[in-house]
Design a protein around this motif. Structure first.
Motif, PDB file in Angstrom:
ATOM      1  N   LEU A 147       0.616  -1.388  -0.389  1.00 43.56           N
ATOM      2  CA  LEU A 147       0.067  -0.388   0.129  1.00 43.56           C
ATOM      3  C   LEU A 147       1.015   1.756   0.096  1.00 43.56           C
ATOM      4  N   ALA A 148       1.538   1.396   0.994  1.00 42.51           N
ATOM      5  CA  ALA A 148       2.604   2.527   0.774  1.00 42.51           C
ATOM      6  C   ALA A 148       3.390   2.600  -0.403  1.00 42.51           C
ATOM      7  N   ARG A 149       3.658   1.533  -1.290  1.00 42.94           N
ATOM      8  CA  ARG A 149       4.482   1.879  -2.685  1.00 42.94           C
ATOM      9  C   ARG A 149       3.068   2.520  -3.378  1.00 42.94           C
ATOM     10  N   TYR A 150       2.402   2.180  -3.288  1.00 39.43           N
ATOM     11  CA  TYR A 150       0.799   2.449  -4.318  1.00 39.43           C
ATOM     12  C   TYR A 150       0.922   4.415  -3.950  1.00 39.43           C
ATOM     13  N   ALA A 151       1.133   3.854  -2.509  1.00 40.08           N
ATOM     14  CA  ALA A 151       1.168   5.656  -2.296  1.00 40.08           C
ATOM     15  C   ALA A 151       2.328   6.222  -2.630  1.00 40.08           C
ATOM     16  N   GLY A 152       3.118   5.595  -3.130  1.00 41.14           N
ATOM     17  CA  GLY A 152       4.677   6.763  -3.088  1.00 41.14           C
ATOM     18  C   GLY A 152       5.347   7.660  -2.182  1.00 41.14           C
ATOM     19  N   ILE A 153       4.542   6.762  -0.549  1.00 41.03           N
ATOM     20  CA  ILE A 153       5.229   6.575   0.115  1.00 41.03           C
ATOM     21  C   ILE A 153       6.097   5.880   1.428  1.00 41.03           C
ATOM     22  N   GLY A 154       6.351   5.051   0.624  1.00 37.16           N
ATOM     23  CA  GLY A 154       7.461   3.523   0.735  1.00 37.16           C
ATOM     24  C   GLY A 154       9.079   3.994   0.932  1.00 37.16           C
ATOM     25  N   THR A 161      -1.243  -2.947  15.584  1.00 36.08           N
ATOM     26  CA  THR A 161      -0.524  -3.359  15.239  1.00 36.08           C
ATOM     27  C   THR A 161      -0.278  -2.679  13.599  1.00 36.08           C
ATOM     28  N   GLY A 162      -1.295  -1.913  13.360  1.00 39.74           N
ATOM     29  CA  GLY A 162      -0.879  -1.669  11.474  1.00 39.74           C
ATOM     30  C   GLY A 162      -0.054  -0.313  12.037  1.00 39.74           C
ATOM     31  N   GLN A 163      -0.215   0.523  12.684  1.00 44.49           N
ATOM     32  CA  GLN A 163       0.369   1.090  13.700  1.00 44.49           C
ATOM     33  C   GLN A 163       1.736   1.249  13.737  1.00 44.49           C
ATOM     34  N   GLY A 164       2.430   0.382  14.413  1.00 43.64           N
ATOM     35  CA  GLY A 164       3.500  -0.169  14.930  1.00 43.64           C
ATOM     36  C   GLY A 164       4.060  -0.488  13.434  1.00 43.64           C
ATOM     37  N   VAL A 165       3.537  -1.036  12.411  1.00 44.31           N
ATOM     38  CA  VAL A 165       4.294  -1.912  11.237  1.00 44.31           C
ATOM     39  C   VAL A 165       4.809  -0.821  10.057  1.00 44.31           C
ATOM     40  N   ALA A 166       3.200   0.618  10.094  1.00 47.02           N
ATOM     41  CA  ALA A 166       3.182   1.708   9.929  1.00 47.02           C
ATOM     42  C   ALA A 166       4.817   2.803  10.329  1.00 47.02           C
ATOM     43  N   ALA A 167       5.048   2.476  11.568  1.00 50.65           N
ATOM     44  CA  ALA A 167       5.933   3.008  12.472  1.00 50.65           C
ATOM     45  C   ALA A 167       7.459   2.110  12.003  1.00 50.65           C
ATOM     46  N   ASP A 168       7.504   1.270  11.689  1.00 42.65           N
ATOM     47  CA  ASP A 168       8.156   0.348  11.571  1.00 42.65           C
ATOM     48  C   ASP A 168       9.071   0.378  10.143  1.00 42.65           C
ATOM     49  N   LEU A 169       8.500   0.568   8.855  1.00 40.50           N
ATOM     50  CA  LEU A 169       7.969   0.734   8.080  1.00 40.50           C
ATOM     51  C   LEU A 169       8.786   2.153   7.594  1.00 40.50           C
TER      52      LEU A 169
END
Length: 590
Positions: free
Chosen positions: A96-103, A167-175
């Motif tokens: 999702l981050a890749r498609y959003a251009g923020i990966g 959990t999603g918040q944690g993954v977003a922070a880790d990424l």
């Protein structure tokens, strides 16, 4: 409203793996479910299965129309906080981050299809928890995907996930998604980005900083968040800077603030989102030391917030909401920065007081009175503006004197109680007896500062009964002045007040008719008998814990009278309670 459709049919079409068939199936699903925000429990597993299938499709080479349909489906499915399992894995969030251009470039993150083939979603969740920020190499190009509709849909899905799932918040922070968003926020002066992309970049930034302390600190320290978001606000409002700390609307430099056209709905939406983020990352500013560089940033930000106060949105309700966010953020700035409210030169049409431009202060006062009149959630709506006015008045003499002229003008009418009437003073005195301690303390503090923390002046405008709470808390029940530093100018009483001053009841603050003396005609023995009877009544009520008798100490604070002392007092009117006697002896020793 809960909506249902044949989700199994959509899954069957997706499982065939053909792009054209999947596109038609997803478009049909999206059309029917686009306005659905409540989902039936019986289809939970099917929705999770569909989510996994859509994510697998996104790892393939797809036409832009199919990409968009897949991401629209994820946006709809991610509204259901019970069915987020497919979307909160490391691989899914990376996609999702890749498609959003923020990966971010992260070789450790497998694709969704690799994860499904190799170990399944459950192990993928463990992997997401183990990934560290050390794996991040660099931020991927922010405009990797040129289709802004696709970017917007991806951002909406990420926003839903962050809103609903820890959990999603944690993954977003880790990424390190905040880095990708920050890179695009730097392009705030680029007019090519559509509103939805700009808005959801900010919404994701707000959610990450509000929900994750580590991301909040990263944005402030590593990514220079104050400056970054200050530029964003500058670009959104379309500002120019005629002087160092003076703002104007670009192209409208000579137009008085009250004549400026209202901000557009899109401008207001973006500005409010920026103000919310800035509030989140500056809430501790007043509790820590701020260096010179930070102080300069905050003063620059304060000048923009002044412009916000003087601007209007499309409609009164939206304007009040916009001003509320600006006031909340102003309250976070270091107190020395509040002088930016007074810096602009006096212009034709400005409110001038003592040679100073009081437009912003007057706007704050009007906003405060408006929230007070509404009477809704006063703790949340009234306190920010009231606290801001109090602190401004405490440190700026011109502000205090201007506010006092508006709130506490020379007293003329002393026939009505201070809490009776429609003037702002009356409204504030009324809430000094509110059941909400924070509200009543804040109102009392504001009026006390306007009175230069002088007890006699405070009592004059509020009545001793209304003032007693603050005075007791400050140890000022015996009178005097608190420790604030104020000028020595004296107040001159009006002729109307001077004539009746001797007849004013200090408790109520109004002229009171002469009352008959209830002890008139009594002998001294009768008076003593009545006094002792009253003491006995207090003693009896105290012993049953119905009341707690108090005494005023030499320090100006109230303290309890013990039952034993009250009993002795009942039998010996000359008895002096122990604490009072100690206070007297200490006074003599000095």
């Amino acid at each position: 409203m809960t909506m249902k459709m044949d989700i199994k049919g959509t899954i069957e079409q997706m499982e065939r793996g053909e792009q054209d068939i999947a596109l038609l199936a997803l478009r049909n699903y999206n059309t029917q479910m686009n306005h659905c925000f409540n989902f039936s429990k019986e289809d939970e597993l099917d929705r999770q299965l569909l989510g996994g299938l859509v994510l697998s499709f996104l790892d393939r080479e797809l036409q832009p129309s199919c990409q968009l349909a897949c991401l629209e489906t994820i946006r709809i499915l991610s509204r259901d906080n019970h069915c987020l399992e497919p979307f909160i894995t490391l691989s899914a969030m990376s996609t999702l981050a890749r498609y959003a251009g923020i990966g971010v470039v992260n070789s450790a993150a497998p694709t969704h299809s690799q994860l499904v083939e190799g170990q399944g979603e459950e192990e993928g969740g463990k992997e997401a928890a183990q990934v560290s920020s050390e794996e991040v190499k660099e931020v991927s190009p922010p405009s990797e995907n040129s289709d802004q509709e696709v970017i917007a849909e991806s951002l909406k899905s990420i926003s839903n996930i962050l809103l609903h799932n820890e959990t999603g918040q944690g993954v977003a922070a880790d990424l390190q998604l905040i880095k990708g968003v920050a890179e695009r926020l730097k392009q705030c002066y680029d007019p090519n980005w559509i509103h939805e992309v700009r808005f959801f970049d900010l919404r994701i930034t707000f959610l990450l900083t509000a929900l994750r302390v580590d991301v909040r600190a990263q944005l402030v320290r590593e990514l220079h968040g104050i400056s970054l978001l200050g530029n964003q606000l500058d670009a959104t409002l379309g500002l120019c800077w005629p002087d160092t700390l003076e703002t104007a609307r670009a192209g409208l430099e000579d137009v008085p603030p009250e004549q400026l056209p209202p901000l557009s709905r899109q401008q207001t939406e973006l500005a409010m989102e920026i103000l919310k983020i800035l509030f989140t990352i500056t809430f501790d500013t007043t509790r820590r030391q701020v260096d010179e560089e930070e102080m300069a940033e905050y003063r620059h930000l304060g000048a923009m917030l002044r412009h916000c106060l003087m601007s209007h949105a499309d409609g009164e309700e939206r304007t009040d909401e916009f001003h509320s966010h600006a006031v909340n953020l102003l309250g976070n700035l270091p107190l020395p920065c509040l002088d930016v409210l007074l810096i602009p030169k006096v212009q034709p049409g400005s409110i001038e007081y003592m040679g100073v431009n009081m437009d912003a202060v007057n706007m704050l006062l009007e906003f405060m009175e408006k929230t007070l009149d509404r009477g809704l959630k006063l703790k949340e709506t009234l306190l920010p503006s009231l606290n801001l006015l109090t602190e401004s008045a405490r440190i700026h003499r011109e502000t205090r004197k201007f506010l006092r002229s508006k709130v506490l003008p020379p007293l003329r009418d002393v026939t009505n109680r201070p809490e009776v009437g429609s003037a702002l003073r009356n409204k504030l005195v009324r809430i000094m007896t509110s059941i909400d301690t924070d509200v009543k303390d804040c109102a009392a503090e504001f009026l006390f500062v306007l009175c230069k923390e002088s007890v006699s002046r405070f009592v004059k405008y509020t009545g001793y009964g209304n003032a007693a709470g603050l005075l007791a808390a400050r140890g000022l029940l015996r009178g005097g002045r608190d420790s604030g530093i104020y000028s020595e100018d004296e107040e001159s009483d009006t002729e109307e007040y001077t004539k009746v001053k001797a007849h004013i009841n200090p408790i109520t603050g109004v002229v009171q008719e002469e009352q008959p003396n209830p002890m008139e005609g009594m002998t001294e023995e009768q008076k003593e008998y009545e006094a002792m009877k009253l003491v006995h009544m207090f003693d009896r009520l105290s012993r049953t814990n119905f009341i707690q008798p108090m005494q005023l100490g030499m320090d100006g604070k109230m303290s309890e009278i013990s039952p034993g002392d009250l009993h002795k007092l009942a039998h010996n009117p000359l008895f002096q309670p122990e604490e009072q006697a100690n206070s007297d002896s200490e006074e003599e020793a000095q």
